[in-house]
Design a protein around this motif. Sequence first.
Motif, PDB file in Angstrom:
ATOM      1  N   ALA A   1       0.829  -1.207   0.000  1.00 32.26           N
ATOM      2  CA  ALA A   1       0.000   0.000   0.000  1.00 32.26           C
ATOM      3  C   ALA A   1       0.865   1.259   0.000  1.00 32.26           C
ATOM      4  O   ALA A   1       0.587   2.226  -0.718  1.00 32.26           O
ATOM      5  N   LEU A   2       1.939   1.235   0.782  1.00 30.14           N
ATOM      6  CA  LEU A   2       2.817   2.398   0.868  1.00 30.14           C
ATOM      7  C   LEU A   2       3.544   2.636  -0.458  1.00 30.14           C
ATOM      8  O   LEU A   2       3.774   3.777  -0.856  1.00 30.14           O
ATOM      9  N   ALA A   3       3.881   1.577  -1.143  1.00 31.77           N
ATOM     10  CA  ALA A   3       4.588   1.697  -2.424  1.00 31.77           C
ATOM     11  C   ALA A   3       3.740   2.412  -3.473  1.00 31.77           C
ATOM     12  O   ALA A   3       4.272   3.022  -4.406  1.00 31.77           O
ATOM     13  N   GLN A   4       2.430   2.360  -3.303  1.00 27.35           N
ATOM     14  CA  GLN A   4       1.518   2.986  -4.254  1.00 27.35           C
ATOM     15  C   GLN A   4       0.943   4.307  -3.736  1.00 27.35           C
ATOM     16  O   GLN A   4       0.035   4.875  -4.336  1.00 27.35           O
ATOM     17  N   ALA A   5       1.492   4.795  -2.630  1.00 21.42           N
ATOM     18  CA  ALA A   5       0.959   5.995  -1.991  1.00 21.42           C
ATOM     19  C   ALA A   5       1.108   7.229  -2.875  1.00 21.42           C
ATOM     20  O   ALA A   5       2.078   7.370  -3.622  1.00 21.42           O
ATOM     21  N   ASP A   6       0.138   8.116  -2.766  1.00 25.34           N
ATOM     22  CA  ASP A   6       0.226   9.423  -3.402  1.00 25.34           C
ATOM     23  C   ASP A   6       1.105  10.298  -2.520  1.00 25.34           C
ATOM     24  O   ASP A   6       0.855  10.430  -1.315  1.00 25.34           O
ATOM     25  N   ILE A   7       2.116  10.894  -3.100  1.00 20.04           N
ATOM     26  CA  ILE A   7       3.100  11.648  -2.325  1.00 20.04           C
ATOM     27  C   ILE A   7       2.466  12.791  -1.539  1.00 20.04           C
ATOM     28  O   ILE A   7       2.802  13.031  -0.381  1.00 20.04           O
ATOM     29  N   ASP A   8       1.516  13.482  -2.134  1.00 25.00           N
ATOM     30  CA  ASP A   8       0.887  14.617  -1.446  1.00 25.00           C
ATOM     31  C   ASP A   8       0.012  14.148  -0.286  1.00 25.00           C
ATOM     32  O   ASP A   8      -0.050  14.795   0.761  1.00 25.00           O
ATOM     33  N   GLU A   9      -0.676  13.028  -0.481  1.00 26.17           N
ATOM     34  CA  GLU A   9      -1.508  12.488   0.604  1.00 26.17           C
ATOM     35  C   GLU A   9      -0.631  12.015   1.769  1.00 26.17           C
ATOM     36  O   GLU A   9      -0.986  12.198   2.940  1.00 26.17           O
ATOM     37  N   LEU A  10       0.504  11.421   1.433  1.00 26.25           N
ATOM     38  CA  LEU A  10       1.415  10.962   2.480  1.00 26.25           C
ATOM     39  C   LEU A  10       2.000  12.149   3.238  1.00 26.25           C
ATOM     40  O   LEU A  10       2.086  12.132   4.471  1.00 26.25           O
ATOM     41  N   LYS A  11       2.385  13.178   2.515  1.00 26.29           N
ATOM     42  CA  LYS A  11       2.921  14.379   3.165  1.00 26.29           C
ATOM     43  C   LYS A  11       1.901  14.976   4.126  1.00 26.29           C
ATOM     44  O   LYS A  11       2.255  15.444   5.212  1.00 26.29           O
ATOM     45  N   GLU A  12       0.652  14.976   3.733  1.00 16.80           N
ATOM     46  CA  GLU A  12      -0.403  15.537   4.579  1.00 16.80           C
ATOM     47  C   GLU A  12      -0.506  14.761   5.892  1.00 16.80           C
ATOM     48  O   GLU A  12      -0.715  15.345   6.955  1.00 16.80           O
ATOM     49  N   LEU A  13      -0.327  13.444   5.821  1.00 22.12           N
ATOM     50  CA  LEU A  13      -0.441  12.611   7.007  1.00 22.12           C
ATOM     51  C   LEU A  13       0.733  12.801   7.974  1.00 22.12           C
ATOM     52  O   LEU A  13       0.568  12.654   9.189  1.00 22.12           O
ATOM     53  N   ILE A  14       1.909  13.122   7.438  1.00 23.57           N
ATOM     54  CA  ILE A  14       3.090  13.196   8.297  1.00 23.57           C
ATOM     55  C   ILE A  14       3.635  14.623   8.424  1.00 23.57           C
ATOM     56  O   ILE A  14       4.753  14.819   8.903  1.00 23.57           O
ATOM     57  N   LYS A  15       2.839  15.606   8.031  1.00 25.61           N
ATOM     58  CA  LYS A  15       3.335  16.990   7.975  1.00 25.61           C
ATOM     59  C   LYS A  15       3.747  17.571   9.320  1.00 25.61           C
ATOM     60  O   LYS A  15       4.511  18.541   9.364  1.00 25.61           O
ATOM     61  N   SER A  16       3.270  17.002  10.414  1.00 25.20           N
ATOM     62  CA  SER A  16       3.671  17.509  11.733  1.00 25.20           C
ATOM     63  C   SER A  16       5.027  16.959  12.165  1.00 25.20           C
ATOM     64  O   SER A  16       5.538  17.310  13.226  1.00 25.20           O
ATOM     65  N   CYS A  17       5.608  16.111  11.330  1.00 19.24           N
ATOM     66  CA  CYS A  17       6.915  15.521  11.607  1.00 19.24           C
ATOM     67  C   CYS A  17       8.007  16.349  10.922  1.00 19.24           C
ATOM     68  O   CYS A  17       7.800  16.853   9.817  1.00 19.24           O
ATOM     69  N   SER A  18       9.131  16.493  11.562  1.00 25.34           N
ATOM     70  CA  SER A  18      10.229  17.256  10.969  1.00 25.34           C
ATOM     71  C   SER A  18      10.694  16.620   9.659  1.00 25.34           C
ATOM     72  O   SER A  18      10.676  15.401   9.511  1.00 25.34           O
ATOM     73  N   PHE A  19      11.071  17.466   8.711  1.00 29.12           N
ATOM     74  CA  PHE A  19      11.575  17.030   7.400  1.00 29.12           C
ATOM     75  C   PHE A  19      10.589  16.094   6.685  1.00 29.12           C
ATOM     76  O   PHE A  19      10.994  15.113   6.069  1.00 29.12           O
ATOM     77  N   PHE A  20       9.301  16.416   6.800  1.00 32.57           N
ATOM     78  CA  PHE A  20       8.279  15.510   6.264  1.00 32.57           C
ATOM     79  C   PHE A  20       8.346  15.353   4.753  1.00 32.57           C
ATOM     80  O   PHE A  20       7.968  14.304   4.219  1.00 32.57           O
ATOM     81  N   ASN A  21       8.816  16.373   4.043  1.00 27.00           N
ATOM     82  CA  ASN A  21       8.907  16.258   2.583  1.00 27.00           C
ATOM     83  C   ASN A  21       9.866  15.144   2.171  1.00 27.00           C
ATOM     84  O   ASN A  21       9.510  14.270   1.372  1.00 27.00           O
ATOM     85  N   ASN A  22      11.070  15.195   2.711  1.00 28.79           N
ATOM     86  CA  ASN A  22      12.056  14.164   2.385  1.00 28.79           C
ATOM     87  C   ASN A  22      11.648  12.799   2.915  1.00 28.79           C
ATOM     88  O   ASN A  22      11.862  11.776   2.261  1.00 28.79           O
ATOM     89  N   LYS A  23      11.064  12.780   4.104  1.00 27.22           N
ATOM     90  CA  LYS A  23      10.655  11.503   4.689  1.00 27.22           C
ATOM     91  C   LYS A  23       9.557  10.847   3.860  1.00 27.22           C
ATOM     92  O   LYS A  23       9.551   9.622   3.681  1.00 27.22           O
ATOM     93  N   ALA A  24       8.637  11.642   3.343  1.00 33.27           N
ATOM     94  CA  ALA A  24       7.571  11.093   2.507  1.00 33.27           C
ATOM     95  C   ALA A  24       8.160  10.452   1.255  1.00 33.27           C
ATOM     96  O   ALA A  24       7.779   9.336   0.856  1.00 33.27           O
ATOM     97  N   LYS A  25       9.096  11.154   0.624  1.00 31.48           N
ATOM     98  CA  LYS A  25       9.736  10.615  -0.586  1.00 31.48           C
ATOM     99  C   LYS A  25      10.471   9.317  -0.285  1.00 31.48           C
ATOM    100  O   LYS A  25      10.356   8.335  -1.023  1.00 31.48           O
ATOM    101  N   ASN A  26      11.221   9.306   0.817  1.00 33.62           N
ATOM    102  CA  ASN A  26      11.994   8.119   1.170  1.00 33.62           C
ATOM    103  C   ASN A  26      11.110   6.947   1.565  1.00 33.62           C
ATOM    104  O   ASN A  26      11.433   5.799   1.257  1.00 33.62           O
ATOM    105  N   LEU A  27      10.004   7.225   2.244  1.00 33.48           N
ATOM    106  CA  LEU A  27       9.095   6.143   2.634  1.00 33.48           C
ATOM    107  C   LEU A  27       8.536   5.439   1.409  1.00 33.48           C
ATOM    108  O   LEU A  27       8.489   4.195   1.357  1.00 33.48           O
TER     109      LEU A  27
END
Length: 216
Positions: A66-92
Amino acid sequence: MVRRKPEEIQEIKKRLLEHYPQAHTELNYKNLYQLLVAVMLSAQCTDKRVNLITPDLFKKYPNVHALAQADIDELKELIKSCSFFNNKAKNLIKMAQMVEEKYGGKIPEDEKELVKLPGVGQKTAHVVMIEYFGKNLMAVDTHVFRVAHRLRLSDAKTREGVEKDLVQAFKTDLAAIHQAMVLFGRYICTAKNPKCDQCFLYDLCDSEDKRPLKDS
């Protein structure tokens, strides 16, 4: 810096293990996938914050597929309160895609393979191997780094250097010592205003940050 005598190192080890028996991560997880994701998110972010993020994250992306098919913007929205969420979303997402493509959807259980995954460095791999498999490894986060220097277990300037010194000093029970040092640094030997009045290693500490005990 004058290093510790062997008997002092053994005393520090003894007290850490006695004070934190069966210590483990404070990250919430149910399987290897959830642990890896949580540890990746925890870089320069508190476990408390990660634990607030992951319930919704794992509900939407319950597995690697499921994570492999995630939409990057939707994932960023879910983790945006985490530091460096942009890079973390891409790496996840890249991590999950690589696990799907190279490892058949199964997260590798070998350190050398884990560190090949996007966003997974040596520290992250070691934390996973320590927590999930109980491997005799040391991982150095900001708490372990600080405690190692304050207790004169290392004067290395890098995490890798501190890790090498701690492995050489303690040799065995590294997983348990890592977990203990994290908790010790998080709640007692804090960066600011260390709680020296609660410290079970007070007599073994001569750090410039050491605070005098109040008269009882």
